[in-house]
Design an enzyme around this catalytic site. Structure first.
Site, mmCIF file in Angstrom:
data_model
loop_
_atom_site.group_PDB
_atom_site.id
_atom_site.type_symbol
_atom_site.label_atom_id
_atom_site.label_comp_id
_atom_site.label_asym_id
_atom_site.label_seq_id
_atom_site.Cartn_x
_atom_site.Cartn_y
_atom_site.Cartn_z
ATOM 1 N N CYS A 92 0.709 -1.205 -0.018
ATOM 2 C CA CYS A 92 -0.082 0.080 0.109
ATOM 3 C C CYS A 92 0.950 1.435 -0.044
ATOM 4 O O CYS A 92 0.766 2.090 -0.960
ATOM 5 C CB CYS A 92 -0.936 -0.078 1.234
ATOM 6 S SG CYS A 92 -0.174 -0.365 2.845
HETATM 7 N N1 LIG Z 1 -4.580 -4.078 4.955
HETATM 8 C C1 LIG Z 1 -4.050 -3.232 4.015
HETATM 9 O O1 LIG Z 1 -4.293 -2.085 3.999
HETATM 10 C C2 LIG Z 1 -3.229 -4.169 3.045
HETATM 11 C C3 LIG Z 1 -2.809 -3.361 1.865
HETATM 12 C C4 LIG Z 1 -1.961 -3.828 0.940
HETATM 13 C C5 LIG Z 1 -1.597 -5.281 0.892
HETATM 14 N N2 LIG Z 1 -2.103 -5.925 2.055
HETATM 15 C C6 LIG Z 1 -1.675 -7.646 2.051
HETATM 16 O O2 LIG Z 1 -2.926 -8.118 1.799
HETATM 17 C C7 LIG Z 1 -2.920 -9.365 2.728
HETATM 18 C C8 LIG Z 1 -4.095 -9.195 3.697
HETATM 19 O O3 LIG Z 1 -4.173 -8.361 4.421
HETATM 20 P P1 LIG Z 1 -5.362 -7.834 5.349
HETATM 21 O O4 LIG Z 1 -4.979 -6.655 5.930
HETATM 22 O O5 LIG Z 1 -6.674 -8.333 4.636
HETATM 23 O O6 LIG Z 1 -5.409 -9.022 6.528
HETATM 24 P P2 LIG Z 1 -6.016 -9.657 7.712
HETATM 25 O O7 LIG Z 1 -7.218 -8.692 7.740
HETATM 26 O O8 LIG Z 1 -5.192 -9.815 8.653
HETATM 27 O O9 LIG Z 1 -6.665 -10.822 6.760
HETATM 28 C C9 LIG Z 1 -6.161 -11.928 6.539
HETATM 29 C C10 LIG Z 1 -6.822 -13.081 6.162
HETATM 30 O O10 LIG Z 1 -5.695 -14.279 5.837
HETATM 31 C C11 LIG Z 1 -6.291 -15.476 6.293
HETATM 32 N N3 LIG Z 1 -5.263 -16.320 6.732
HETATM 33 C C12 LIG Z 1 -4.401 -16.022 7.630
HETATM 34 N N4 LIG Z 1 -3.278 -16.704 7.739
HETATM 35 C C13 LIG Z 1 -3.608 -17.834 6.529
HETATM 36 C C14 LIG Z 1 -2.923 -18.795 6.451
HETATM 37 N N5 LIG Z 1 -1.964 -19.523 7.083
HETATM 38 N N6 LIG Z 1 -3.510 -19.679 5.331
HETATM 39 C C15 LIG Z 1 -4.672 -19.168 4.730
HETATM 40 N N7 LIG Z 1 -5.335 -18.107 4.909
HETATM 41 C C16 LIG Z 1 -4.846 -17.311 6.279
HETATM 42 C C17 LIG Z 1 -7.245 -15.008 7.451
HETATM 43 O O11 LIG Z 1 -8.416 -15.684 7.957
HETATM 44 P P3 LIG Z 1 -8.277 -17.225 8.723
HETATM 45 O O12 LIG Z 1 -7.188 -16.986 9.679
HETATM 46 O O13 LIG Z 1 -9.412 -17.227 9.179
HETATM 47 O O14 LIG Z 1 -7.833 -18.178 7.759
HETATM 48 C C18 LIG Z 1 -7.794 -13.654 6.966
HETATM 49 O O15 LIG Z 1 -9.120 -14.023 6.038
HETATM 50 C C19 LIG Z 1 -1.645 -9.451 3.429
HETATM 51 O O16 LIG Z 1 -0.524 -10.042 2.716
HETATM 52 C C20 LIG Z 1 -1.216 -7.824 3.561
HETATM 53 O O17 LIG Z 1 0.029 -7.496 3.734
HETATM 54 C C21 LIG Z 1 -2.897 -5.380 3.096
#
Ligand SMILES: NC(=O)c1ccc[n+]([C@@H]2O[C@H](COP(=O)([O-])OP(=O)(O)OC[C@H]3O[C@@H](n4cnc5c(N)ncnc54)[C@H](OP(=O)(O)O)[C@@H]3O)[C@@H](O)[C@H]2O)c1
Length: 328
Positions: free
Chosen positions: A143
């Site tokens: 981001c």
């Molecule tokens: N938030 C942002 O602004 C943003 C911006 C750019 C990029 N990102 C990237 O996008 C990705 C998701 O971010 P987020 O903010 O949405 O994170 P989040 O809110 O923590 O959600 C993570 C998701 O992944 C699942 N998960 C976690 N560990 C897992 C595993 N080992 N295997 C399968 N599923 C798993 C979780 O559900 P369960 O644990 O129930 O499986 C949940 O649905 C990350 O890599 C982050 O760095 C985020």
């Protein structure tokens, strides 16, 4: 087209489902979560009740059936899925950091071994779309690097130093609570964190060099009490001065064909929920200040991921992304 969202209970996953509701060629048919498997998606995303009929599932990677999968999971989790999906002809947009950096840089910055490395295109469409039309895989940028790079790109090759100062909303940290994101620590407060060592600096520096710049990049993020948005102020230091008229012309020319980059005063609220990046630039000669606003979950994550899917499949890049922001 069938779309699987791996990590659909998270913030980025939820926004992928929301935005794809209006996509003319894509339908989300699988939403995964390990913790919430079996529950309707509105148990986690109440704003999506009544739109999909989906419940979370927890399939093995080999059981996923889709035309394209978005990996909205933490870094290191994504690399366990990628090969298994690609081998079965499922295209992948990876929102994690797993394929954004060269292997040695990834391992140094993230402190973990990469178990399944390959070189992948870096998905800022405005800068790199020709590198991944029709590919099977694209790595979605971080981001902060998205907003920072778009702010500095037009002047990158004129600069010797670029200092990125970013303010981010709290959803950037994902939905896992921590002391840093605990309301009394965030509300009515602003503070810098990872002053010189944020992982996204490596991506920013790599992008400067990809843009043909010899500039050194620096980066300090700050946490501000808003849910969504990143405002980045890029201080672009030049060897030869440029006038206000010159920098405005350079930015206008650079982004003249880009729907999602708007040259106007950057405000978080104006881009909230959208894939837009608003940029304004001001010169004082040897220092140009370029400020950009994005939604960290929009252009910073899920919006850009959908734009990247559109590039890969040859759809109109605006498909699924035509909504305006929410102001005030
Ligand atoms: N938030 C942002 O602004 C943003 C911006 C750019 C990029 N990102 C990237 O996008 C990705 C998701 O971010 P987020 O903010 O949405 O994170 P989040 O809110 O923590 O959600 C993570 C998701 O992944 C699942 N998960 C976690 N560990 C897992 C595993 N080992 N295997 C399968 N599923 C798993 C979780 O559900 P369960 O644990 O129930 O499986 C949940 O649905 C990350 O890599 C982050 O760095 C985020």
């Amino acid at each position: 087209m069938k779309v699987a969202i791996v990590g659909a209970s998270g913030y980025a996953g939820g926004d992928l489902i929301r935005l794809l509701l209006t996509h003319p060629h894509a339908e989300v048919t699988l939403a995964t979560s390990r913790k919430h498997a079996g529950q309707p998606i509105e148990t986690v995303h109440p704003h999506l009740k009544g739109f999909t009929g989906l419940s979370f599932e927890n399939p093995e990677p080999e059981q996923i059936d889709a035309d394209v999968a978005f990996l909205a999971v933490p870094h290191t989790a994504a690399m366990n899925y990628v090969r298994k999906l690609l081998d079965r002809g499922i295209r992948v947009v990876d929102l994690s950091a797993d394929y954004r950096l060269p292997k040695d840089v990834f391992e140094r910055v993230y402190g973990v071994p990469h178990i399944d490395y390959f070189e992948a295109p870096y998905g800022i469409p405005e800068l790199h779309r020709n590198e991944y039309r029709n590919t099977m895989f694209v790595s979605n940028p971080g981001c902060f690097p998205t907003g920072a790079t778009l702010a500095a790109a037009p002047l990158a090759r004129y600069a010797h130093t670029v200092i990125y100062d970013s303010k981010t909303g709290v959803s950037g940290a994902g939905d896992n609570p921590s002391a840093t994101t605990h309301y009394p620590n965030v509300g009515d407060n602003v503070n810098p964190y990872k002053w010189t060592s944020h992982r996204h600096l490596a991506e920013m520096r790599l992008e400067l060099s990809r843009l043909g710049s010899k500039a050194t990049g620096y980066f300090t993020p700050h946490l501000v009490p808003v849910n969504r948005g990143i405002l980045t102020t890029a201080h672009i230091l030049l060897s030869e001065p440029l006038s206000q008229q010159e920098v405005e012309r350079i930015y206008r020319d650079y982004y003249k064909d880009e729907y999602f980059v708007r040259l106007q005063f950057p405000m978080l609220a104006a881009v909230r929920g959208t894939n837009f990046c608003d940029i304004r630039v001001e010169s004082e000669g040897h220092r140009v200040v370029a400020a950009s606003a994005i939604d960290n979950l929009g252009k910073g994550a899920s919006g850009q991921a959908i734009q990247n899917m559109n590039v890969m499949f040859g759809f109109d890049e605006r498909d699924g992304l035509r909504g305006a922001g929410v102001l005030p």
